[in-house]
Design a protein around this motif. Sequence first.
Motif, mmCIF file in Angstrom:
data_model
loop_
_atom_site.group_PDB
_atom_site.id
_atom_site.type_symbol
_atom_site.label_atom_id
_atom_site.label_comp_id
_atom_site.label_asym_id
_atom_site.label_seq_id
_atom_site.Cartn_x
_atom_site.Cartn_y
_atom_site.Cartn_z
ATOM 1 N N GLU A 51 0.826 -1.195 0.000
ATOM 2 C CA GLU A 51 0.000 0.000 0.000
ATOM 3 C C GLU A 51 0.865 1.252 0.000
ATOM 4 O O GLU A 51 1.970 1.266 0.548
ATOM 5 C CB GLU A 51 -0.895 0.043 1.247
ATOM 6 N N VAL A 52 0.356 2.301 -0.629
ATOM 7 C CA VAL A 52 0.818 3.662 -0.379
ATOM 8 C C VAL A 52 -0.341 4.354 0.312
ATOM 9 O O VAL A 52 -1.465 4.374 -0.209
ATOM 10 C CB VAL A 52 1.194 4.390 -1.676
ATOM 11 N N PRO B 14 -9.314 3.005 4.293
ATOM 12 C CA PRO B 14 -8.733 2.219 3.192
ATOM 13 C C PRO B 14 -7.405 2.799 2.735
ATOM 14 O O PRO B 14 -7.069 3.951 3.035
ATOM 15 C CB PRO B 14 -9.795 2.321 2.093
ATOM 16 N N ALA B 15 -6.660 2.012 1.986
ATOM 17 C CA ALA B 15 -5.380 2.468 1.439
ATOM 18 C C ALA B 15 -5.609 3.527 0.371
ATOM 19 O O ALA B 15 -6.670 3.615 -0.255
ATOM 20 C CB ALA B 15 -4.608 1.287 0.866
ATOM 21 N N PHE B 16 -4.595 4.349 0.154
ATOM 22 C CA PHE B 16 -4.619 5.368 -0.897
ATOM 23 C C PHE B 16 -4.353 4.720 -2.257
ATOM 24 O O PHE B 16 -5.035 4.981 -3.239
ATOM 25 C CB PHE B 16 -3.554 6.416 -0.560
ATOM 26 N N ILE B 17 -3.342 3.849 -2.300
ATOM 27 C CA ILE B 17 -2.981 3.052 -3.478
ATOM 28 C C ILE B 17 -2.658 1.661 -2.973
ATOM 29 O O ILE B 17 -2.014 1.523 -1.931
ATOM 30 C CB ILE B 17 -1.762 3.654 -4.215
ATOM 31 N N TRP B 18 -3.083 0.627 -3.674
ATOM 32 C CA TRP B 18 -2.794 -0.734 -3.226
ATOM 33 C C TRP B 18 -2.585 -1.634 -4.441
ATOM 34 O O TRP B 18 -3.168 -1.425 -5.496
ATOM 35 C CB TRP B 18 -3.929 -1.275 -2.344
ATOM 36 N N TYR B 19 -1.672 -2.631 -4.310
ATOM 37 C CA TYR B 19 -1.417 -3.526 -5.437
ATOM 38 C C TYR B 19 -0.848 -4.848 -4.939
ATOM 39 O O TYR B 19 -0.068 -4.888 -3.992
ATOM 40 C CB TYR B 19 -0.494 -2.881 -6.468
ATOM 41 N N PRO B 20 -1.249 -5.977 -5.580
ATOM 42 C CA PRO B 20 -0.773 -7.309 -5.209
ATOM 43 C C PRO B 20 0.440 -7.705 -6.057
ATOM 44 O O PRO B 20 0.993 -6.895 -6.798
ATOM 45 C CB PRO B 20 -1.978 -8.192 -5.531
ATOM 46 N N TYR B 21 0.851 -8.980 -5.961
ATOM 47 C CA TYR B 21 1.904 -9.484 -6.849
ATOM 48 C C TYR B 21 1.448 -9.428 -8.302
ATOM 49 O O TYR B 21 2.219 -9.094 -9.193
ATOM 50 C CB TYR B 21 2.261 -10.934 -6.491
ATOM 51 N N ALA B 22 0.183 -9.776 -8.534
ATOM 52 C CA ALA B 22 -0.353 -9.816 -9.894
ATOM 53 C C ALA B 22 -0.654 -8.404 -10.385
ATOM 54 O O ALA B 22 -0.508 -7.417 -9.657
ATOM 55 C CB ALA B 22 -1.606 -10.680 -9.930
ATOM 56 N N GLN B 23 -1.080 -8.300 -11.642
ATOM 57 C CA GLN B 23 -1.462 -7.014 -12.203
ATOM 58 C C GLN B 23 -2.619 -6.423 -11.398
ATOM 59 O O GLN B 23 -3.557 -7.123 -11.017
ATOM 60 C CB GLN B 23 -1.879 -7.191 -13.663
ATOM 61 N N SER B 24 -2.551 -5.126 -11.134
ATOM 62 C CA SER B 24 -3.596 -4.447 -10.373
ATOM 63 C C SER B 24 -4.622 -3.853 -11.327
ATOM 64 O O SER B 24 -4.277 -3.010 -12.159
ATOM 65 C CB SER B 24 -2.991 -3.342 -9.508
ATOM 66 N N VAL C 62 -6.712 -5.111 4.684
ATOM 67 C CA VAL C 62 -5.588 -4.783 3.825
ATOM 68 C C VAL C 62 -6.135 -4.193 2.543
ATOM 69 O O VAL C 62 -7.300 -4.439 2.165
ATOM 70 C CB VAL C 62 -4.723 -6.037 3.540
ATOM 71 N N GLY C 63 -5.342 -3.390 1.845
ATOM 72 C CA GLY C 63 -5.787 -2.809 0.587
ATOM 73 C C GLY C 63 -6.971 -1.886 0.785
ATOM 74 O O GLY C 63 -6.991 -1.041 1.690
ATOM 75 N N ASP C 64 -7.968 -2.051 -0.058
ATOM 76 C CA ASP C 64 -9.169 -1.218 -0.010
ATOM 77 C C ASP C 64 -10.125 -1.724 1.068
ATOM 78 O O ASP C 64 -11.309 -1.985 0.812
ATOM 79 C CB ASP C 64 -9.837 -1.205 -1.387
ATOM 80 N N ASN C 65 -9.589 -1.880 2.295
ATOM 81 C CA ASN C 65 -10.339 -2.418 3.438
ATOM 82 C C ASN C 65 -10.896 -3.816 3.171
ATOM 83 O O ASN C 65 -11.981 -4.173 3.635
ATOM 84 C CB ASN C 65 -11.472 -1.477 3.855
#
Length: 706
Positions: free
Chosen positions: A94-95, A153-163, A110-113
């Motif tokens: 997350e950012v 929630p997170a401001f920016i969030w991304y997993p290992y895979a494409q977001s 985690v991420g977008d709640n």
Amino acid sequence: RRQYNALRSSGNANDLRGKILRIKVNEDGSYDIPDGNLYPEGRVGTRPEIYVQGNRNPYRISIDRKTGYLYWGEVGPDANSDSMATRGPRGYDEVNQAREAGNFGWPMFVGDNYPYRRFDYATGEPGEAFNPETPVNDSRLNTGIRELPPAKPAFIWYPYAQSPEFPEVGSGGRNAMAGPVYYTDMYPESTRLPDYFDEKLIIYDWVRGWIKLVTMWPNGDYSKMESFMPETDFNALIDMEVGPEGRLYLLEYGSGWFTQNDDSGLSIIEFNPGNRKPVVQELLVDRTSGTLPLTVQASVEATDPEDDDLSYRWTFGDGTSEETTNPQVEHTFREVGDYDITVEVTDGELSTASTPVSVYAGNAAPEVSINIEGNSSFYFPGVPVKYEVEISDKDSDVSDMTSLVVSADYVEGSDMAEASQGHQVMTEATRGKNLIETLDCQACHKLDSESIGPSYMAIAKQYQDSSDAALYLMNKIIQGGAGVWGETAMPAHLDISDADARRIVTWIQSLAGGGRVQESMPAEGVIEDPTLGKQVTQSGVLILSASYTDQGGPNIKPLTGNTTHYLRNSTMSFTNAQNLEGYTTMTYQGNFLLMVPQEPGSFSLNRIDMNGIGSARLMTAFMQPLESGYNFELRLDSPDGKLVGEGAFEPNSNPSGEAPFFQPVTIDIDPVTDGQLHDLYIVSEPAGAEKSGTLVLNSITFMLAN
């Protein structure tokens, strides 16, 4: 399972772990609590220092100097896929942006709640999902309040895979960092970035190697993201700051994990609105020493950002220079001496000078090599290492081995630079001794008896406890002097370089210890224990170093040839894997892993000696039982190169129940006897038609043939 429970730390309002704190430090070392933190002073079950709660690993943080907003990168968990029915969502980095104090959810969200489920480790049964509107910490290990503030929630969030939400971040390993928010009006116009960067948040990722610019709406909400200098390879950015003049300062960790990285460093990014200087990558010479007359071929690698035509002004250190339009030049030295070759590259308006390259004319440095019997890439614990040092010097007799220095050390990979220091001191002392014999020093000084001047032994003992003796003695050698040891004046030696004076002083100081700095190993021998009695580690390296200094001659400086040979542990992690096709990186509990793609993929381990290797053990790991297996091949120099081994990973039901479960794949290897170093490619392909779960590679162990 106490260590598994982050509700006792990050989710605990009465604990400072997993928090970002906001305090005001007083001059006496105490601190006060400013207004606006998450919990007021005096509230039972809370800590007033907390500004942000619910962090897993906030790294790095940054404060917007105008709005006061807090930004940070949040390093998330490693899970590669969702398990919503039993545990919860996959891992996200997350950012985050905090406009005010708040709870940012971990370990409940985690991420977008995305919510995790309560989990009973005693029974293995999942419970209800947490509610971000009314999060309740009912863990028996919680020492703080039960009802927590609503999760943000997170401001920016991304997993290992494409977001899907933020496709610009790409895919693969993750380590989010939050840099500064840039304001152009805070910096001088002559050195700041363009106004386009005004009010943009700069973020970066340590693993993926990118920098992104985030544009926000006037209220601070996310608007868009774009790449910054996408054609530039950043080597694992680990910190970023804006200097007082508006330039960006980048700290790069380097491409290898837990190793001494040659590509680490501190870099500065500055904006040039006009013509840019030529870029000089490297100045090369084909010879750095040789007998007279010495002809040297020099070439420079240089480019111009605007592709302007370049010209070159060469200086050779002997009072001559030459201008060319060609990046190569030839020059002949006809007198004995040290010379610095430089080149200045110009595009017609701006120029860039190279780093000097030193050349010595009058003597050729000896060539030194270390030959290892058997495999030259690895040591094998318990297996002796037989070595032989070879010296070639066409201008000198090499029968006198007193100038040969051979040493061995076993170190962690991160300590390799420090390990070379002992050998370097031994070599410098030998070079200093041989230098003295080519100068006029012997007319006034003897080794252990008084002459016109003091003996070298007496000088060593006189200054052995002085911390600044080296600099003092170097100055005396170069500048001369009198009155310390009597009235006889010591002549100046203004032609001696600082480096050579230091070598002479190193030898003199070594005499205080009884002569040699330490004993050299023989030119040919056997190292019975390749770890030298130290504990075996996977990153451990056996370092063999050899250097030989020739005798020089009257007014001819002695020169040194040296070489170093590294033998690594036969068990290799994949921190230096190259040419990844389909494979992505991840870390788990401090381990560097490669995720095996669910389609054909490959990667390489470069410059490996396969001589004597009979088999390899590929260590795999998986979190959950897999539905199908994988086939692995070992090939030389390309993914479709010569096949030298193959093996298969068969699905395993993970009988231990532990995660991750490690399972070896043994691969028999056909003999490779060509004596060459090869790029070894590990090629994989799923064995079944259906996609399986996540398989990761932990390490590979090479084993000798019987």
